[in-house]
Motif scaffolding. Sequence first.
Motif, mmCIF file in Angstrom:
data_model
loop_
_atom_site.group_PDB
_atom_site.id
_atom_site.type_symbol
_atom_site.label_atom_id
_atom_site.label_comp_id
_atom_site.label_asym_id
_atom_site.label_seq_id
_atom_site.Cartn_x
_atom_site.Cartn_y
_atom_site.Cartn_z
ATOM 1 N N ALA A 403 0.870 -1.178 0.000
ATOM 2 C CA ALA A 403 0.000 0.000 0.000
ATOM 3 C C ALA A 403 0.895 1.212 0.000
ATOM 4 O O ALA A 403 1.993 1.193 0.553
ATOM 5 C CB ALA A 403 -0.905 0.022 1.230
ATOM 6 N N THR A 404 0.389 2.270 -0.622
ATOM 7 C CA THR A 404 1.156 3.515 -0.656
ATOM 8 C C THR A 404 0.206 4.688 -0.837
ATOM 9 O O THR A 404 -0.985 4.508 -1.125
ATOM 10 C CB THR A 404 2.221 3.458 -1.777
ATOM 11 N N GLY A 481 8.805 3.358 -1.474
ATOM 12 C CA GLY A 481 7.761 4.003 -0.666
ATOM 13 C C GLY A 481 6.526 3.166 -0.401
ATOM 14 O O GLY A 481 5.502 3.709 0.026
ATOM 15 N N GLY A 482 6.589 1.854 -0.630
ATOM 16 C CA GLY A 482 5.455 1.003 -0.274
ATOM 17 C C GLY A 482 5.718 0.302 1.052
ATOM 18 O O GLY A 482 6.867 0.154 1.464
ATOM 19 N N THR A 483 4.661 -0.122 1.733
ATOM 20 C CA THR A 483 4.842 -0.968 2.914
ATOM 21 C C THR A 483 5.044 -2.402 2.438
ATOM 22 O O THR A 483 4.455 -2.816 1.432
ATOM 23 C CB THR A 483 3.642 -0.887 3.879
ATOM 24 N N ILE A 484 5.840 -3.163 3.172
ATOM 25 C CA ILE A 484 6.115 -4.545 2.743
ATOM 26 C C ILE A 484 4.849 -5.408 2.838
ATOM 27 O O ILE A 484 4.770 -6.444 2.174
ATOM 28 C CB ILE A 484 7.307 -5.168 3.521
ATOM 29 N N SER A 485 3.844 -4.948 3.574
ATOM 30 C CA SER A 485 2.563 -5.646 3.477
ATOM 31 C C SER A 485 1.391 -4.787 3.899
ATOM 32 O O SER A 485 1.394 -4.175 4.970
ATOM 33 C CB SER A 485 2.549 -6.915 4.327
ATOM 34 N N HIS A 486 0.350 -4.789 3.082
ATOM 35 C CA HIS A 486 -0.911 -4.148 3.449
ATOM 36 C C HIS A 486 -1.857 -5.120 4.140
ATOM 37 O O HIS A 486 -2.724 -4.725 4.904
ATOM 38 C CB HIS A 486 -1.595 -3.601 2.190
ATOM 39 N N LEU A 498 11.575 -5.552 6.462
ATOM 40 C CA LEU A 498 10.794 -4.738 7.402
ATOM 41 C C LEU A 498 11.543 -3.512 7.915
ATOM 42 O O LEU A 498 10.951 -2.449 8.121
ATOM 43 C CB LEU A 498 10.329 -5.615 8.579
ATOM 44 N N GLU A 501 11.081 0.169 6.561
ATOM 45 C CA GLU A 501 9.999 1.058 6.976
ATOM 46 C C GLU A 501 9.944 1.322 8.475
ATOM 47 O O GLU A 501 9.478 2.375 8.894
ATOM 48 C CB GLU A 501 8.637 0.568 6.455
ATOM 49 N N GLU B 227 11.687 7.724 12.634
ATOM 50 C CA GLU B 227 10.927 8.297 11.520
ATOM 51 C C GLU B 227 9.829 7.307 11.143
ATOM 52 O O GLU B 227 10.106 6.142 10.859
ATOM 53 C CB GLU B 227 11.848 8.562 10.331
ATOM 54 N N PRO B 229 7.080 6.481 8.446
ATOM 55 C CA PRO B 229 6.605 6.865 7.117
ATOM 56 C C PRO B 229 5.079 6.821 7.046
ATOM 57 O O PRO B 229 4.442 6.134 7.847
ATOM 58 C CB PRO B 229 7.223 5.799 6.202
ATOM 59 N N SER B 230 4.515 7.539 6.092
ATOM 60 C CA SER B 230 3.053 7.519 5.943
ATOM 61 C C SER B 230 2.641 6.434 4.959
ATOM 62 O O SER B 230 3.142 6.374 3.846
ATOM 63 C CB SER B 230 2.547 8.881 5.449
ATOM 64 N N PHE B 231 1.752 5.575 5.411
ATOM 65 C CA PHE B 231 1.087 4.588 4.553
ATOM 66 C C PHE B 231 -0.408 4.713 4.818
ATOM 67 O O PHE B 231 -0.797 4.957 5.957
ATOM 68 C CB PHE B 231 1.507 3.157 4.914
ATOM 69 N N PRO B 232 -1.242 4.464 3.809
ATOM 70 C CA PRO B 232 -2.685 4.520 4.074
ATOM 71 C C PRO B 232 -3.116 3.445 5.066
ATOM 72 O O PRO B 232 -4.055 3.649 5.843
ATOM 73 C CB PRO B 232 -3.318 4.299 2.698
ATOM 74 N N ALA B 233 -2.411 2.308 5.057
ATOM 75 C CA ALA B 233 -2.668 1.211 5.987
ATOM 76 C C ALA B 233 -1.518 0.234 5.790
ATOM 77 O O ALA B 233 -0.857 0.248 4.752
ATOM 78 C CB ALA B 233 -3.996 0.528 5.688
ATOM 79 N N SER B 234 -1.290 -0.604 6.790
ATOM 80 C CA SER B 234 -0.199 -1.558 6.686
ATOM 81 C C SER B 234 -0.438 -2.732 7.617
ATOM 82 O O SER B 234 -1.017 -2.577 8.691
ATOM 83 C CB SER B 234 1.126 -0.870 7.056
ATOM 84 N N ALA B 235 0.011 -3.911 7.191
ATOM 85 C CA ALA B 235 -0.028 -5.101 8.047
ATOM 86 C C ALA B 235 1.391 -5.493 8.445
ATOM 87 O O ALA B 235 1.624 -6.614 8.877
ATOM 88 C CB ALA B 235 -0.712 -6.249 7.319
ATOM 89 N N ALA B 236 2.326 -4.561 8.286
ATOM 90 C CA ALA B 236 3.728 -4.887 8.554
ATOM 91 C C ALA B 236 4.055 -4.714 10.036
ATOM 92 O O ALA B 236 4.765 -3.801 10.435
ATOM 93 C CB ALA B 236 4.627 -4.014 7.676
#
Lengths: 531, 531
Positions: A403-404, A481-486, A498, A501, B227, B229-236
């Motif tokens: 997610a980004t 700039g993505g999370t490794i998992s949404h 991990l 982020e 720091e 980071p901004s993500f809309p949502a994350s499961a990380a």
Amino acid sequence: MRRWNGWGDETTVVELPSHGEAFLAELIGPGQALADASLEQVLAKVPASRLSAHPLVSLDAEARLRHARGQSLADWLAMRSGEFGVFPDGVAFPESAAQIRQLLAWASQQDLIVIAYGGGTSVAGHINPQASDKPVLTLSLERMGKLIEIDDDSLIATFGPGANGPQVESQLRARGYTLGHYPQSWELSTLGGWVASRSSGQQSLRYGRIEQLFAGGKVETFAGTLEIPSFPASAAGPDLRELLLGSEGRFGIISEVKVRISRLAEQENFYAVFMPDWQQALAGIRRLAQARVPLSMLRLSNAGETRTQLALAGHPQQIAWLEKYLALRGAREGKCMLTFGVTGSRTQNGASLKQAKALLKGFGGVFSGTLLGKKWVENRFRFPYLRHGLWSAGYAVDTLETATDWSNVDSLLNKVEVSLRDGLGEEGERVHVFTHLSHVYGEGSSIYTTYVFRPGNSYEQALARWQRLKHAASQTIVANGGTISHQHGVGRDHAPYLAVEKGELGMAALKALSAHFDPEQRLAPGVLLEQ
Amino acid sequence: MRRWNGWGDETTVVELPSHGEAFLAELIGPGQALADASLEQVLAKVPASRLSAHPLVSLDAEARLRHARGQSLADWLAMRSGEFGVFPDGVAFPESAAQIRQLLAWASQQDLIVIAYGGGTSVAGHINPQASDKPVLTLSLERMGKLIEIDDDSLIATFGPGANGPQVESQLRARGYTLGHYPQSWELSTLGGWVASRSSGQQSLRYGRIEQLFAGGKVETFAGTLEIPSFPASAAGPDLRELLLGSEGRFGIISEVKVRISRLAEQENFYAVFMPDWQQALAGIRRLAQARVPLSMLRLSNAGETRTQLALAGHPQQIAWLEKYLALRGAREGKCMLTFGVTGSRTQNGASLKQAKALLKGFGGVFSGTLLGKKWVENRFRFPYLRHGLWSAGYAVDTLETATDWSNVDSLLNKVEVSLRDGLGEEGERVHVFTHLSHVYGEGSSIYTTYVFRPGNSYEQALARWQRLKHAASQTIVANGGTISHQHGVGRDHAPYLAVEKGELGMAALKALSAHFDPEQRLAPGVLLEQ
């Protein structure tokens, strides 16, 4: 009966239609089927257990085999080839929090590793035992799936952690309620697993992610029991619910879960709209999310996924008519299918539908009615079965996700697709890649990418190809700039990525928490945190 | 200029109307005014600083005085009496993250205590220095209030942590956006403070609490920079944002805040509805929240608050006509005022208003139109000024709050009111108590109680009365299923009650995090965690 070497129930069979096979053959070459191992062959490989007897623990070879692997593509290849790797030394089936505490005490005394097991649906290596000097005890929560109580005023239901999707919904629906949490893995995955891995369901736009649904509960840890009371909201310091969410079995074993439920809605409908091209589609869906139109589901397939879905849908004649109609209305080559749902009272749904239609029309959307929406509902949990159909036809399929923020969605999506599409280029092997956005927020969106490739001539080659693709995409995600998992979680497969982020200090904070709850580091070592 | 011994700007004066004074005199007896200390008297008491010189630090007596106390009633009594207690040894005014890091390094080297200071609006003792062998450095973020950047696609704004409510909104509105976060303290409180204390705004129903608005940022700690980071949502894994939210200056100094903003809505209206009695009102508001009617604000005064508000409103003749009209329509003695807002497009607001009116009518609600809604908007930040008017008239006023599940709202509200109403019974002193629900959720509601009492004959007596009342109510809250704070935070005043809801193991986890980020325990010791 549940399959021992694949997804779901043995009686559900999803085959690839013959025109779908032709479609793939043209794109990436004819399929390459590999031979499967038999259950007997694998059972013969299960080594003797290193555990002593315990009344709550099964040392049975088949039980150990059935709790050894999850559902990642690496797990699939292990199960199909029969090369399972490490088996747990035993599987415990506690029926109460007291029995969980008893098992943890025993694990401490016997110097064991303990792995919590919900539905075994992890696609990131959460439940796979690793080679270790210490015996491994897998702790299945399957006997703790009951609805314990409902607070009808507060709409809070208390469940055992082992309730899977159908058990949650059937027990709630009998009393007029729903949780509304529908991850793709819903048929098998469990409430405790959803909490531990920060799961997200297909209708999170209405019901929220598990973070919003999880109201409190109990966790048995090596340092004692953590009880988290339910409050609608609180400013009393950091929220302990949020420590547990995503802790992936590293802090303790969840023994009770309170969730926020909803009354069953009066009405629910799903609709498909075809957007003329990706840029219009992206602008439209972003605007829908940011305008807070109260939809319950929103999903946008890119042109590649739209084309693939229509090709694999069956009923080629019907699809041909649909495409003719869409072309007349302006949605031709490059069109993108957007599906949305409305759930609520008739009044609410009428107002939401009107707003959504008007807004999407402004971006060139062609409304196709409820037929494809109904198809989506019928097939919403069918996708994992398709891995079987593809495999028989000689293709491997996997999905990955991130997610980004909106400003980065298009760019990151393209980079991820390219990393996969070109990932086997050195071997001269093509990969078929397509994507949808399935969870949208005001700030941004999830990106869910499917990739299909040929396994090659051996399981070793198939695994090497998957590892190359998975690493290329994961690296691309965190470097851009993505999370490794949404929604899939970290497990072992995503743990190496991990720190990008979380940062060094953030990783150290999580390790401090793990050391606090599990001082001897017995719980799922290597999951979430590499050490 | 900001008042040194009370709330807000000196030019804003809110007096108690004469009929309001008569109303209170009848309820709890005539007022007892106490004499105020002068600024000169207090300045003379500020001791010599124990700090050495530093270019970023002011040792000026007035600066130290103005950063010594917050806005709790205990703070008020200290400021009014001139008995401030402990003053910080100096106040730093950093202008960048680098300067914050420089100050932390200096604090380490000089063996100081460090207290983060946003708007100084805490009502729970967050920013009060305590007597200590170590000198105390208060770190004000007031020079870090700028909007740094906006991501127009993702609707993310990046601010310095010291931006107060008007600074946040004016910088956003100039570009067509709003944050929509309006705590009662909005005029003075800051973005960093909102994050650190898990603040909630009056329109959280639409915009969310600060937990939903806070997208990421930076924190300077004694262990390094974190720091997020901004993500809309994350499961990380566990969400590091959630560790910071509510950490109340114990983990580090927030140096940058990213927030989720909204485009300014096309239209916004507020309405008042009078419900015939408390039980109908409670059932109606619960149903509104659970039916997900998209309102932007929802507030319900109980009969005591409704009566008090109408009595103190001014314009007694208009109020008399209103009451006659309401009585004809069925809302008589015992009626409860419900205020709600709709914010969005005209279409959305029309649909929401229709749903809300129909639903409330089913519970006997009498719709009174927009006049009282407009009054609410005009006066939404005025309430803290009323403490001055009441004080001059010889009355002390304080508020406290909690949240609980719907099944417990009525019971807990009654118990809290009784604990206050009877709290000074031993002295034969009456307390005037009333309550509203200002933040409603599907699961439950906040409970916000105001109490007015006479200070007695001395500041010592006033403080003793307040301590008795505050303790009785806090004890009642945590012993009966409420959280010790829904929106004010923990600070020092609520810290003794926190363990009831966090549990021993949870408290130890928070202490482990504090030790991780602040190994020498320099940051606001005693805040949030008693040690």
